[in-house]
Design a protein around this motif. Structure first.
Motif, PDB file in Angstrom:
ATOM      1  N   ILE A 151      15.780 -28.779 -25.879  1.00  0.00           N
ATOM      2  CA  ILE A 151      17.228 -28.536 -25.968  1.00  0.00           C
ATOM      3  C   ILE A 151      17.750 -28.387 -24.547  1.00  0.00           C
ATOM      4  O   ILE A 151      17.276 -27.526 -23.791  1.00  0.00           O
ATOM      5  CB  ILE A 151      17.509 -27.243 -26.761  1.00  0.00           C
ATOM      6  N   TYR A 154      24.387 -28.823 -20.223  1.00  0.00           N
ATOM      7  CA  TYR A 154      25.288 -29.871 -19.732  1.00  0.00           C
ATOM      8  C   TYR A 154      25.217 -30.039 -18.219  1.00  0.00           C
ATOM      9  O   TYR A 154      25.576 -31.075 -17.676  1.00  0.00           O
ATOM     10  CB  TYR A 154      26.737 -29.566 -20.117  1.00  0.00           C
ATOM     11  N   LYS A 178      17.395 -32.785 -28.020  1.00  0.00           N
ATOM     12  CA  LYS A 178      18.744 -32.418 -28.460  1.00  0.00           C
ATOM     13  C   LYS A 178      19.575 -32.137 -27.206  1.00  0.00           C
ATOM     14  O   LYS A 178      19.495 -31.062 -26.626  1.00  0.00           O
ATOM     15  CB  LYS A 178      18.657 -31.145 -29.315  1.00  0.00           C
ATOM     16  N   ALA A 180      22.919 -31.568 -24.677  1.00  0.00           N
ATOM     17  CA  ALA A 180      24.147 -30.796 -24.808  1.00  0.00           C
ATOM     18  C   ALA A 180      25.228 -31.691 -25.402  1.00  0.00           C
ATOM     19  O   ALA A 180      25.349 -32.865 -25.030  1.00  0.00           O
ATOM     20  CB  ALA A 180      24.586 -30.286 -23.437  1.00  0.00           C
ATOM     21  N   LYS A 182      28.240 -31.693 -24.851  1.00  0.00           N
ATOM     22  CA  LYS A 182      29.251 -32.099 -23.865  1.00  0.00           C
ATOM     23  C   LYS A 182      28.749 -33.285 -23.034  1.00  0.00           C
ATOM     24  O   LYS A 182      29.546 -34.001 -22.428  1.00  0.00           O
ATOM     25  CB  LYS A 182      29.562 -30.935 -22.933  1.00  0.00           C
ATOM     26  N   GLY A 217      21.904 -27.265 -35.001  1.00  0.00           N
ATOM     27  CA  GLY A 217      21.069 -26.370 -34.183  1.00  0.00           C
ATOM     28  C   GLY A 217      20.011 -25.644 -34.980  1.00  0.00           C
ATOM     29  O   GLY A 217      18.809 -25.732 -34.715  1.00  0.00           O
ATOM     30  N   MET A 231      14.030 -24.617 -24.329  1.00  0.00           N
ATOM     31  CA  MET A 231      15.491 -24.569 -24.340  1.00  0.00           C
ATOM     32  C   MET A 231      16.015 -24.154 -22.977  1.00  0.00           C
ATOM     33  O   MET A 231      15.556 -23.152 -22.403  1.00  0.00           O
ATOM     34  CB  MET A 231      16.014 -23.583 -25.384  1.00  0.00           C
ATOM     35  N   SER A 234      22.486 -21.187 -22.169  1.00  0.00           N
ATOM     36  CA  SER A 234      23.001 -19.830 -21.962  1.00  0.00           C
ATOM     37  C   SER A 234      22.119 -18.807 -22.670  1.00  0.00           C
ATOM     38  O   SER A 234      21.399 -19.128 -23.626  1.00  0.00           O
ATOM     39  CB  SER A 234      24.422 -19.748 -22.525  1.00  0.00           C
ATOM     40  N   ALA A 237      22.923 -18.316 -26.459  1.00  0.00           N
ATOM     41  CA  ALA A 237      22.374 -19.368 -27.337  1.00  0.00           C
ATOM     42  C   ALA A 237      20.855 -19.273 -27.405  1.00  0.00           C
ATOM     43  O   ALA A 237      20.258 -19.447 -28.466  1.00  0.00           O
ATOM     44  CB  ALA A 237      22.812 -20.733 -26.814  1.00  0.00           C
ATOM     45  N   VAL A 241      18.557 -18.950 -30.745  1.00  0.00           N
ATOM     46  CA  VAL A 241      17.476 -19.897 -31.081  1.00  0.00           C
ATOM     47  C   VAL A 241      16.162 -19.148 -31.290  1.00  0.00           C
ATOM     48  O   VAL A 241      15.410 -19.425 -32.226  1.00  0.00           O
ATOM     49  CB  VAL A 241      17.339 -20.974 -29.986  1.00  0.00           C
ATOM     50  N   GLU A 253      14.796 -21.192 -20.485  1.00  0.00           N
ATOM     51  CA  GLU A 253      15.392 -21.130 -19.145  1.00  0.00           C
ATOM     52  C   GLU A 253      16.874 -20.874 -19.342  1.00  0.00           C
ATOM     53  O   GLU A 253      17.628 -21.759 -19.698  1.00  0.00           O
ATOM     54  CB  GLU A 253      15.147 -22.446 -18.416  1.00  0.00           C
ATOM     55  N   LEU A 254      17.293 -19.627 -19.154  1.00  0.00           N
ATOM     56  CA  LEU A 254      18.615 -19.239 -19.626  1.00  0.00           C
ATOM     57  C   LEU A 254      19.531 -18.841 -18.466  1.00  0.00           C
ATOM     58  O   LEU A 254      19.345 -19.270 -17.328  1.00  0.00           O
ATOM     59  CB  LEU A 254      18.453 -18.140 -20.677  1.00  0.00           C
ATOM     60  N   LEU A 409      17.670 -13.972 -13.174  1.00  0.00           N
ATOM     61  CA  LEU A 409      17.083 -15.281 -12.842  1.00  0.00           C
ATOM     62  C   LEU A 409      16.760 -15.373 -11.362  1.00  0.00           C
ATOM     63  O   LEU A 409      15.602 -15.420 -10.955  1.00  0.00           O
ATOM     64  CB  LEU A 409      18.047 -16.394 -13.268  1.00  0.00           C
ATOM     65  N   PHE A 448      10.147 -21.499 -11.132  1.00  0.00           N
ATOM     66  CA  PHE A 448      11.356 -20.691 -11.319  1.00  0.00           C
ATOM     67  C   PHE A 448      11.525 -20.340 -12.788  1.00  0.00           C
ATOM     68  O   PHE A 448      10.993 -21.005 -13.670  1.00  0.00           O
ATOM     69  CB  PHE A 448      12.593 -21.396 -10.763  1.00  0.00           C
TER      70      PHE A 448
END
Ligand SMILES: NC(=O)c1ccc[n+]([C@@H]2O[C@H](COP(=O)([O-])OP(=O)(O)OC[C@H]3O[C@@H](n4cnc5c(N)ncnc54)[C@H](O)[C@@H]3O)[C@@H](O)[C@H]2O)c1
Ligand SMILES: O=C[C@H](O)COP(=O)(O)O
Length: 476
Positions: A151, A154, A178, A180, A182, A217, A231, A234, A237, A241, A253-254, A409, A448
């Motif tokens: 996932i 954008y 899947k 984004a 946008k 989703g 994924m 954000s 989200a 998930v 990775e948010l 992060l 990272f």
């Protein structure tokens, strides 16, 4: 424009041929959010079909030699269509062409590195060391987890996709992508390139399921035929998930909200560069962006003056002009969000030194000074072109503010004192801390990822692939 495909129904994605749109795209076309390409949105039935096909894909019969060759051929395919891919990124992500081209190069290189990673997926040899297992000898063999749902966000629609899909495929997994909603076109083109570069990829091994998260989703993430979910997105989200997913390996990775801590002995030129470019590149829509500057009260005012001068070099322009550094935000709603954070900070006492004017998806780069500690922009991911400078009295206050939110992060520390740099780095709640420079993930040579609500696991060359393999102990 020819990418106008109903999504695959479990078979391999066979895309249309892409012809670059004619003529230069004026920036204002983007501002109006014009549609230049459409990728069919998947239905829950399409998602179900992709899951069934991936689950049955004969990826286990493939060899590491085959998969490494595919990865290299895909990298060549990306390079062969670099201009088209860069144009797509400019158009759908509103990213200046210079950054878009860098993203295409990174995507190709990530597939090249995945070939090396697959070849070096060594196992282990273990002998029993306890009475119960005396004389037991085992081969510990790495194996693909099975089916991976990728996932993607954008803001790096091609290179973040490559960082997930390349190692997942190279490790021998079936992949469902899947993108984004946008920015689906980059993923559609990459799916095309993969199919073309790896014609002997087993049926169902690559599912492409574009569509809105609200429509498909949970159908995807909640399916027990998945073995891993990668994924990038954000934190909100990602947490959702994680809640709906089954017994799968999660690789998240948010969101980020990187603080830059500037101490009195800092090199203010370096701090100014990091606070400006680190905040404004791609209009701040980077997970690693400097989102808040926590400046010691002794240097706050001088730093604000320096950043004010440096921001003169950051103006919006035609995204296809190689010299343009700044473009629009991804959507009007994102621009609304940024405007809201600026208004909140000013309402609580911050000084708007410059910028902040709004024109559709464009927000003029803004500089806020004396941002109060309780301002939302200090605690929430802005994902916008705002340099928000807050004054702090000392190291303790800086750390308290830096660690005050749910995200962890990246971070940056500016000081000439090595002991202070290491002490502060030790105490910062973040997956990555840059000393005397702006955070950047780059290709992934350096791992990272985040702590707290910023994610699970680490991404990078040789690191991401660990999320897509498991092991089997074969005892002789
Ligand atoms: N940590 C990193 O390496 C990294 C890299 C890039 C972006 N990001 C983060 O991503 C965010 C910006 O990207 P975005 O706006 O596309 O994020 P987003 O969370 O809105 O969407 C990311 C992806 O998740 C999908 N998604 C959202 N809800 C879902 C659900 N319930 N089920 C399945 N899929 C769902 C979206 O469709 C999209 O494909 C920022 O927070 C940024 O910090 C993090
Ligand atoms: O948006 C998240 C990306 O991982 C940031 O990558 P970057 O630091 O190389 O711009």
């Amino acid at each position: 424009m020819a990418v106008n495909q109903a999504p695959n129904r479990g078979e391999l994605y066979i895309g249309g041929s892409w012809t670059p749109a004619s003529g230069e795209l004026e920036v204002d076309d983007l501002a109006e959010g014009g549609t230049f390409a459409r990728v069919g949105a998947a239905t829950p039935a399409d998602a179900e079909a992709a899951l069934a096909a991936a689950h049955g894909a004969a990826m286990r019969e493939t060899t590491v030699v085959q998969r490494a060759e595919w990865a290299l051929a895909i990298a060549d395919g990306i390079e062969a269509r670099a201009d088209d891919l860069a144009e797509v990124i400019v158009r759908e992500a509103g990213k200046p062409i210079s950054s878009a081209r860098g993203e295409v190069d990174a995507a190709a290189e990530r597939f090249r590195r995945a070939a090396e990673e697959a070849r070096s997926l060594d196992g282990d040899y273990v002998e029993g060391t306890t009475d119960s297992h005396e004389g037991w000898r085992a081969v510990v063999r790495p194996e693909p987890v099975g089916t991976v749902l990728c996932i993607t966000p954008y803001n790096y629609p091609l290179s973040t996709t490559a960082l997930q899909v390349a190692p997942a495929l190279a490790a021998g997994n079936a992949v469902i992508l899947k993108p984004a909603s946008k920015t689906p076109v980059s993923g559609a083109l990459l799916a095309d390139i993969i199919v073309e570069a790896a014609p002997d990829l087993p049926d169902g091994a690559l599912g492409f399921v574009p569509g809105r998260a609200s429509d498909i989703g949970d159908v995807l993430a909640g399916d027990d035929r998945l073995d891993a979910i990668a994924m990038t997105g954000s934190s909100g989200a990602g947490k959702h998930v994680a809640e709906v997913s089954g017994m799968v390996q999660l690789h998240m990775e948010l969101g980020g909200n990187a603080p830059a801590l500037v101490f009195p002995d800092a090199d203010l030129e370096a701090a100014t560069e990091a606070a400006t470019a680190g905040s404004l590149k791609y209009a701040g829509q980077r997970c690693s962006a400097v989102s808040r500057v926590l400046a010691h009260e002794a240097v706050h005012d001088e730093l604000v003056e320096r950043v004010d001068a440096a921001m003169d070099g950051w103006s919006q322009g035609d995204l296809f002009d190689p010299d343009t550094a700044l473009g629009p935000l991804i959507s009007e709603s994102q621009a609304d969000w940024v405007e809201e954070l600026i208004d909140d900070a000013v309402g609580k006492g911050a000084t708007l030194v410059r910028g902040g004017d709004r024109d559709g998806r464009f927000v003029e780069p803004a500089l806020l000074a004396d941002v109060p500690h309780d301002a939302r922009i200090v605690h929430e991911e802005q994902f916008g072109p705002v340099v928000a400078v807050t004054s702090v009295a000392d190291e303790t206050a800086a750390l308290e503010l830096a660690n005050g939110g749910d995200l962890g992060l990246d971070a940056a520390v500016f000081t000439a004192d090595y002991d202070r740099a290491m002490r502060v780095a030790d105490r910062l709640e973040a997956g990555g801390v840059r000393i005397n420079g702006a955070p950047s993930h780059g290709l992934g040579d350096i791992p990272f990822g985040g702590v707290n609500d910023s994610g699970i696991g680490r991404e990078g060359i040789g690191y991401t692939i660990e999320a897509f393999v498991t092991t089997k102990s074969i005892v002789l």
